[in-house]
Enzyme design. Structure first.
Site, PDB file in Angstrom:
ATOM      1  CG  ASN A 180      24.851  38.358  35.751  1.00  9.54           C
ATOM      2  OD1 ASN A 180      25.613  39.222  35.321  1.00  9.54           O
ATOM      3  ND2 ASN A 180      25.179  37.562  36.747  1.00  9.54           N
ATOM      4  N   GLY A 235      30.983  33.360  43.222  1.00  8.30           N
ATOM      5  CA  GLY A 235      31.755  34.404  42.561  1.00  8.30           C
ATOM      6  C   GLY A 235      32.695  35.149  43.472  1.00  8.30           C
ATOM      7  NE  ARG A 283      27.471  41.173  41.198  1.00  9.19           N
ATOM      8  CZ  ARG A 283      27.535  39.996  40.602  1.00  9.19           C
ATOM      9  NH1 ARG A 283      26.857  39.757  39.483  1.00  9.19           N
ATOM     10  NH2 ARG A 283      28.276  39.021  41.093  1.00  9.19           N
ATOM     11  CG  ASP A 306      33.289  35.008  36.345  1.00 12.86           C
ATOM     12  OD1 ASP A 306      32.396  35.874  36.258  1.00 12.86           O
ATOM     13  OD2 ASP A 306      33.064  33.829  36.659  1.00 12.86           O
ATOM     14  CG  ASP A 349      28.463  34.686  32.825  1.00 12.29           C
ATOM     15  OD1 ASP A 349      29.018  33.600  32.627  1.00 12.29           O
ATOM     16  OD2 ASP A 349      28.758  35.445  33.772  1.00 12.29           O
ATOM     17  CG  HIS A 369      33.790  31.043  33.529  1.00 13.54           C
ATOM     18  ND1 HIS A 369      33.047  29.982  33.085  1.00 13.54           N
ATOM     19  CD2 HIS A 369      32.899  32.004  33.900  1.00 13.54           C
ATOM     20  CE1 HIS A 369      31.759  30.285  33.177  1.00 13.54           C
ATOM     21  NE2 HIS A 369      31.651  31.506  33.671  1.00 13.54           N
ATOM     22  CG  HIS A 392      29.430  39.371  36.752  1.00 10.54           C
ATOM     23  ND1 HIS A 392      28.316  38.933  36.074  1.00 10.54           N
ATOM     24  CD2 HIS A 392      30.365  38.392  36.610  1.00 10.54           C
ATOM     25  CE1 HIS A 392      28.552  37.732  35.554  1.00 10.54           C
ATOM     26  NE2 HIS A 392      29.794  37.382  35.870  1.00 10.54           N
ATOM     27  CG  HIS A 443      28.188  29.956  33.094  1.00 11.66           C
ATOM     28  ND1 HIS A 443      28.583  30.681  34.197  1.00 11.66           N
ATOM     29  CD2 HIS A 443      27.829  28.740  33.566  1.00 11.66           C
ATOM     30  CE1 HIS A 443      28.474  29.911  35.282  1.00 11.66           C
ATOM     31  NE2 HIS A 443      28.006  28.730  34.924  1.00 11.66           N
ATOM     32  CG  HIS A 459      28.443  38.050  45.373  1.00 11.12           C
ATOM     33  ND1 HIS A 459      27.192  38.141  44.810  1.00 11.12           N
ATOM     34  CD2 HIS A 459      29.116  37.147  44.625  1.00 11.12           C
ATOM     35  CE1 HIS A 459      27.110  37.324  43.769  1.00 11.12           C
ATOM     36  NE2 HIS A 459      28.267  36.713  43.634  1.00 11.12           N
TER      37      HIS A 459
END
Lengths: 304, 431
Positions: free
Chosen positions: B100, B330, B70, B311, B158, B238, B68, B185, B315
């Site tokens: 996402n 996550g 972001r 994965d 996902d 995953h 990810h 997912h 954050h």
């Protein structure tokens, strides 16, 4: 962790015993015209309640005042929490005012444990989510010991919504440390099988009569609708299958104690007759709450 | 024309089964030759660099098919640049970024934006994965064909799995037509609703709501059945449960185009290893039981699982510094993947080095249909150089990611990357 009291699970039997013994001293003074001590004069306790509570908050407040400490109570609504402040920031802000301890209730399991990693102020857990409620277990033990010489070998039935009960978890840890046998009983959807391996000496049953048979103590739990997020049991079947009625108590040992952490829902978890019966020690529990919390505050603040 | 000669490393290439000391010559971004005692070719102009890899392993560039980044939308947590730098520092030369973002990568405009940003700012290759449904809301199919033209390599919702089986079936039919793999997912959101960690003794002890293994299992079962109906290439993201691994093995034995990946944290940690209420141990799927760890490692050894993917889910600190049940799911993973895989899989003898390399190269390349992940003439000039015996300690405060949500801070590793080469250029070297 810096002092404080987060849960019964990590407490030693000796420390628990010391609090129970000290609470007895305070109990004896509760009948005196002047109930106050100045053991904690000049100390400051903040009661921070993120969940509504009447008895626990009042009980902690009275306990602090009887010991001569200053107590401030804050409820989450109307505080900075509703303005979007994070929990860590709120606690840091309060910590900066240098209280000697923070008594905290929070709807999230582990919230006080998480904070205790970052805060120098000792935290007393007044109930965290569906995890622990240590002072409730202490006052329950104090109440049982007012009527029985020892916890060792007692059969204690805990009945109701075990899955969502912090009271049940704290009591299981405490009773198990003192050699009592615990029988957990509730609807299958509210009684996860894993609970049977949480502490030694615990058995599970879905049958209320089996749970009560031969019990020395019957602890009823509140149905925690606000924590269930679903309907795990048909509401109209709850009382017929898991409500305590007077005729149940004949299955228990003569003179068995009936307990409830409150607030009670008459006609949901137990009938009015049971709540008001001679066997009910529900109001003793409330009374002992003050003495036990005095002992806890004294211990935590003197260690700090 | 620039060129790079990597000298004296132990070249290990699962695609060609090569394993021995050799040199690798990369000219103009592509592998020109692999062999003994290579020299600077005559008649070559432009910069020529020699990289001494004596004592190191020279492998095809590692591919992380599940990250990810972001961007766009949450650049405070990660960006294509910072995530790309963290990938390079983890020994990866290619990453596939999940859709996402904000907005969701559900149309060709967002896909093109990501590809364009990566071209200018990322040191590693970035292959976007497109959404299955618009906004990953699980209802209307996204612009899959246009995204395919723009450069996506797979589709996935996902984190917000398609709950409607009919929509999933249509997505698989379309993807089969476009020759795109469908990555799921696997989580039945009704079964997992409100859960914060694996449902078991630890969740009951901590008073946290559980995410049952069955929430993963029922989705894997559904998807495999739909993959059979549609003929789609289907990949389980995953994977974490015993039953899910067994079902993938069953599907593969049946000849279905089914594959799966596992993250390093799902073979490194079990539920009870998590520090109580520490959000750096909160992820979906959650850390599972010891038995699941065993099954996952067996699945890696026997070939049921052919991909390790991180994965990587950065954050911001303020989002993770919250009550456990409120903080997002996550953890980051790019920089610790090789170290964890060496320590948990190779050093204990569960798999050999060649197998490990395959899990990071030919495995994901086969699932995605990429030409990367091999070291042969004319292949992309991507190389991961690592030292299987390097002793190092992970310090999350020195991460190149913008986020620090890793449970592996302070962990000592044996084995880690030393240089990452993309298209013949060293984009990261250990200092």
């Amino acid at each position: 962790m810096r002092g404080g009291l987060l849960g019964i699970e990590e407490m030693s039997r000796e420390n628990i015993q010391a609090i129970l013994d000290r609470a007895r001293d305070f109990q004896q003074h509760a009948g005196e015209p002047v109930k106050n001590f100045d053991i904690l004069r000049g100390k400051m306790v903040v009661n921070l309640f993120f969940e509504s509570s009447t008895r626990t908050r009042t009980s902690f407040e009275i306990a602090a005042k009887r010991l001569g400490a200053d107590a401030v109570s804050i409820t989450a609504s109307g505080s900075s929490v509703s303005k979007g402040e994070s929990l860590v920031d709120t606690l840091n802000t309060l910590g900066a005012m240098r209280p000697n301890a923070i008594v905290m209730r929070h709807a999230a399991s582990g919230a006080p444990h998480f904070l205790s990693r970052y805060l120098p102020t000792p935290i007393i857990n007044a109930g965290d989510g569906t995890h622990e409620h240590p002072t409730q277990a202490l006052l329950d033990a104090r109440t049982i010991l007012d009527h029985r010489p020892t916890l060792e070998g007692l059969r204690v039935a805990i009945i109701g919504d075990i899955a969502h009960s912090r009271v049940a978890r704290s009591n299981m840890y405490l009773l198990s440390k003192f050699g009592a046998r615990v029988v957990l009983c509730g609807p299958p959807t509210l009684l996860p099988r894993e609970l049977g391996s949480l502490t030694p000496g615990v058995t599970l049953t879905y049958d209320m009569r089996e749970a009560i048979a031969g019990a020395d103590v019957i602890m009823m739990l509140r149905v925690q609708l606000e924590r269930q997020h679903e309907t795990p049991f048909p509401p109209n079947e709850y009382f017929p299958f898991y409500g305590l009625r007077l005729d149940h108590t004949t299955l228990a040992k003569p003179g068995a104690l009936v307990m409830h952490p409150g607030p009670i829902n008459r006609g949901r978890e137990l009938s009015s007759e049971v709540a008001d019966s001679r066997q009910s020690v529900i109001l003793n529990q409330v009374e002992n709450g003050v003495a036990v919390r005095m002992a806890v505050l004294e211990k935590v603040l003197n260690e700090a | 024309m620039s060129s790079l000669l990597i000298k004296n490393g132990r070249v290990m290439d699962p695609a060609s089964c090569r394993d021995g000391v050799a040199d690798v010559l990369i000219v103009d971004g592509r592998v020109a030759a692999v062999g003994a005692n290579l020299e600077k070719p005559t008649g070559l102009d432009g910069a020529f660099t020699v990289h001494d890899a004596t004592g190191q392993i020279v492998a095809p560039g590692f591919i992380d098919m599940h990250v990810h980044l972001r961007e766009p939308g949450q650049e405070h947590a990660e960006s294509i640049e910072s995530g790309g730098r963290a990938a390079a520092a983890g020994g990866f030369t290619s990453v596939c970024c999940m859709p996402n973002t904000l907005p969701v990568n559900d149309n060709a405009t967002v896909t093109s934006y990501i590809i364009e940003r990566a071209r200018h700012h990322s040191p590693v290759r970035v292959f976007p994965i497109g959404a299955i449904t618009k906004g990953s809301a699980g209802e209307e199919l996204a612009s899959i064909g246009a995204m395919k033209r723009a450069g996506i390599v797979a589709i996935s919702d996902d984190g917000r799995p398609v709950m409607n089986s009919r929509v999933m079936r249509r997505a698989m039919e379309l993807a089969a037509g476009w020759n795109l793999p469908v990555i799921d997912h696997c989580e039945d959101l009704n079964l997992s609703a409100g859960g914060d960690m694996h449902e078991g003794l630890t969740s009951v002890r901590r008073g946290l709501r559980g995410i049952p293994s069955a929430s993963e299992d029922v989705m894997v079962a559904r998807d495999i059945l739909l993959a059979e109906v549609t003929g789609a290439r289907y990949h389980v993201a995953h994977i974490s449960t015993t039953n899910a691994v067994r079902m993938v093995a069953y599907a593969r034995a049946k000849g279905l185009k089914v594959s799966c990946e596992v993250t390093p944290h799902h073979f490194a940690l079990a539920e009870e290893d998590a520090e109580p209420y520490d959000s750096n141990y909160k992820m979906r799927p959650p850390l599972r039981g010891r038995r699941d760890l065993g099954t996952v490692m067996d699945g890696l050894a026997d070939g049921t699982i052919e991909v390790i993917a991180t994965d990587h889910a950065p954050h911001a600190g303020s989002d993770k510094m919250q009550e456990f049940e409120r903080c997002p799911f996550g953890i980051t993973g790019l920089e610790t993947a090789i170290g964890l895989s060496m320590d948990l899989l190779v050093h204990p003898g569960r798999i050999d080095l060649m197998k490990l390399i395959a899990l990071f190269t030919t495995g994901p390349a086969r699932v995605l249909g990429l030409e990367h992940g091999r070291l042969a003439p004319n292949a992309p000039g991507d190389v991961t150089i690592f030292n299987p015996d390097l002793d190092w300690t992970y310090d999350v405060n020195k991460t190149l990611s913008k986020s620090k949500n890793s449970p592996f801070h302070g962990r000592a590793f044996r084995g880690g990357p030393v240089a990452t080469i993309v298209g013949g250029a060293a984009v990261w070297t250990r200092t």
